[in-house]
Scaffold this motif. Structure first.
Motif, mmCIF file in Angstrom:
data_model
loop_
_atom_site.group_PDB
_atom_site.id
_atom_site.type_symbol
_atom_site.label_atom_id
_atom_site.label_comp_id
_atom_site.label_asym_id
_atom_site.label_seq_id
_atom_site.Cartn_x
_atom_site.Cartn_y
_atom_site.Cartn_z
ATOM 1 N N SER A 31 0.851 -1.186 0.000
ATOM 2 C CA SER A 31 0.000 0.000 0.000
ATOM 3 C C SER A 31 0.891 1.243 0.000
ATOM 4 O O SER A 31 1.841 1.318 0.792
ATOM 5 N N GLN A 55 -1.034 -2.126 -6.232
ATOM 6 C CA GLN A 55 -0.984 -2.344 -4.785
ATOM 7 C C GLN A 55 -1.549 -3.737 -4.498
ATOM 8 O O GLN A 55 -2.630 -4.079 -4.997
ATOM 9 N N ASN A 57 -2.134 -4.784 -1.371
ATOM 10 C CA ASN A 57 -2.945 -4.726 -0.154
ATOM 11 C C ASN A 57 -3.467 -3.308 0.077
ATOM 12 O O ASN A 57 -3.410 -2.796 1.193
ATOM 13 N N GLY A 60 -8.981 1.016 2.099
ATOM 14 C CA GLY A 60 -9.731 2.262 2.159
ATOM 15 C C GLY A 60 -10.177 2.522 3.584
ATOM 16 O O GLY A 60 -9.624 1.956 4.529
ATOM 17 N N SER A 76 0.085 8.290 -2.603
ATOM 18 C CA SER A 76 -0.043 8.885 -1.269
ATOM 19 C C SER A 76 0.903 10.058 -1.183
ATOM 20 O O SER A 76 1.975 10.043 -1.793
ATOM 21 N N ILE A 147 -4.764 8.594 -2.310
ATOM 22 C CA ILE A 147 -5.793 8.818 -3.335
ATOM 23 C C ILE A 147 -5.740 7.665 -4.336
ATOM 24 O O ILE A 147 -4.662 7.316 -4.835
HETATM 25 C C1 BTN Z 1 -11.881 4.777 0.333
HETATM 26 O O1 BTN Z 1 -12.652 4.976 -0.602
HETATM 27 O O2 BTN Z 1 -12.271 4.197 1.367
HETATM 28 C C2 BTN Z 1 -10.477 5.270 0.234
HETATM 29 C C3 BTN Z 1 -9.661 4.547 -0.798
HETATM 30 C C4 BTN Z 1 -8.228 5.018 -0.847
HETATM 31 C C5 BTN Z 1 -7.366 4.197 -1.761
HETATM 32 C C6 BTN Z 1 -5.984 4.772 -1.904
HETATM 33 S S1 BTN Z 1 -5.076 4.039 -3.215
HETATM 34 C C7 BTN Z 1 -3.624 4.803 -2.679
HETATM 35 C C8 BTN Z 1 -3.631 4.741 -1.164
HETATM 36 N N1 BTN Z 1 -3.072 3.488 -0.703
HETATM 37 C C9 BTN Z 1 -3.983 2.738 -0.089
HETATM 38 O O3 BTN Z 1 -3.776 1.597 0.403
HETATM 39 N N2 BTN Z 1 -5.158 3.365 -0.040
HETATM 40 C C10 BTN Z 1 -5.086 4.666 -0.690
#
Ligand code: BTN
Length: 265
Positions: A31, A55, A57, A60, A76, A147
């Motif tokens: 992630s 990614q 893993n 959200g 990120s 994001i």
């Molecule tokens: C959501 O809708 O709950 C938030 C989703 C966020 C996904 C992004 S992808 C880049 C970053 N790395 C992650 O593991 N999650 C965020």
């Protein structure tokens, strides 16, 4: 974690002051938020980005799985605002606004914001934002804004069937692939601009703009706040970022965390 050298292409023509001066570009990672957290703990500067093609893993809000196959934009950014934790919690709106404005500008589409962290196209989720914070004595040490944008993926091929009704992608909406580098750069520029304004002028202006795209306001919704289900008319997002719902009895209820779904009658 397989690592690529920093891509000069991603930074080409990126005229920002701090954001994107340092970019960690990865082919595959668990992630990007996890990597950004580690970098932040070791002192990485504000505006450092972590981007990964895949990614394994991704996650959200509420620890939900975030499917992140090749073709999406998964990133990120490390922020170090001098704010109290409560105020820094509003950064999710800063990021949401940046995503909406970027998509509007680049692809002439009409994205909507859905409280608190979703971006929709055609009523389906095209992007999500995840904000994670580390604090000491109620002060922020760092915030990681993650994001995820479903850019060049075909939902019906790349995402599990249970998401087909609720998710979409730029590729599915536009009928063609988008340039990921360009999308990334435009987003970085917007994000820096809106973030700086938020720090200088406060939350009001960001919120006002975010609400312009919030088509759920005025709609019948169901919200889940902790274990409680609340149904009513979404009438506002207040100056603290809480969703205000008017119940059938007329009573107003503030929802500070949770999810919202539309009720179609
Ligand atoms: C959501 O809708 O709950 C938030 C989703 C966020 C996904 C992004 S992808 C880049 C970053 N790395 C992650 O593991 N999650 C965020």
């Amino acid at each position: 974690m397989s690592r690529e050298p920093i891509s000069s292409k991603l930074q080409e023509g990126l005229y920002t002051k701090r954001f994107g001066r340092s970019i960690v570009l990865l082919r595959q990672v668990n992630s990007t938020n996890e990597v950004a957290k580690q970098l932040a703990m070791y002192g990485a500067a504000e505006g450092t980005f972590v981007v990964s093609e895949v990614q394994t893993n991704g996650y959200g809000r509420r620890g939900r799985r975030w499917f992140s196959p090749k073709g999406g934009l998964w990133l990120s950014v490390i922020l170090r605002p001098r704010l109290k934790a409560n105020d820094a919690a509003r950064l999710v709106f800063v990021a949401g606004l940046a995503v909406v404005e970027t998509l509007r500008e680049l692809y002439n589409v009409a994205p909507e914001t859905k409280w608190p962290n979703d971006i929709l196209l055609d009523r389906r989720k095209v992007a999500g934002i995840l904000s994670e914070m580390s604090t000491r004595n109620k002060k922020v040490r760092y915030v990681i804004i993650g994001i995820g944008i479903n850019a060049n993926i075909k939902v019906a091929q790349a995402l599990p069937v249970e998401l087909w009704k609720t998710a979409t992608s730029l590729r599915d909406e536009l009928g063609k692939k988008v340039e990921l580098d360009r999308l990334f750069r435009s987003l970085v520029v917007r994000l820096e601009k809106i973030y700086d304004r938020f720090l200088e002028d406060g939350f009001d202006r960001t919120l006002r703009k975010w609400k312009k795209y919030a088509s759920f306001i005025g709609q019948k919704v169901q919200a889940t706040d902790a274990e409680e289900k609340v149904e009513g008319l979404a009438i506002d997002v207040d100056c603290e970022g809480a969703l205000v719902i008017q119940l059938e009895s007329g009573e107003l209820k503030r929802v500070t965390s949770g999810d919202v779904s539309f009720i179609f009658s």
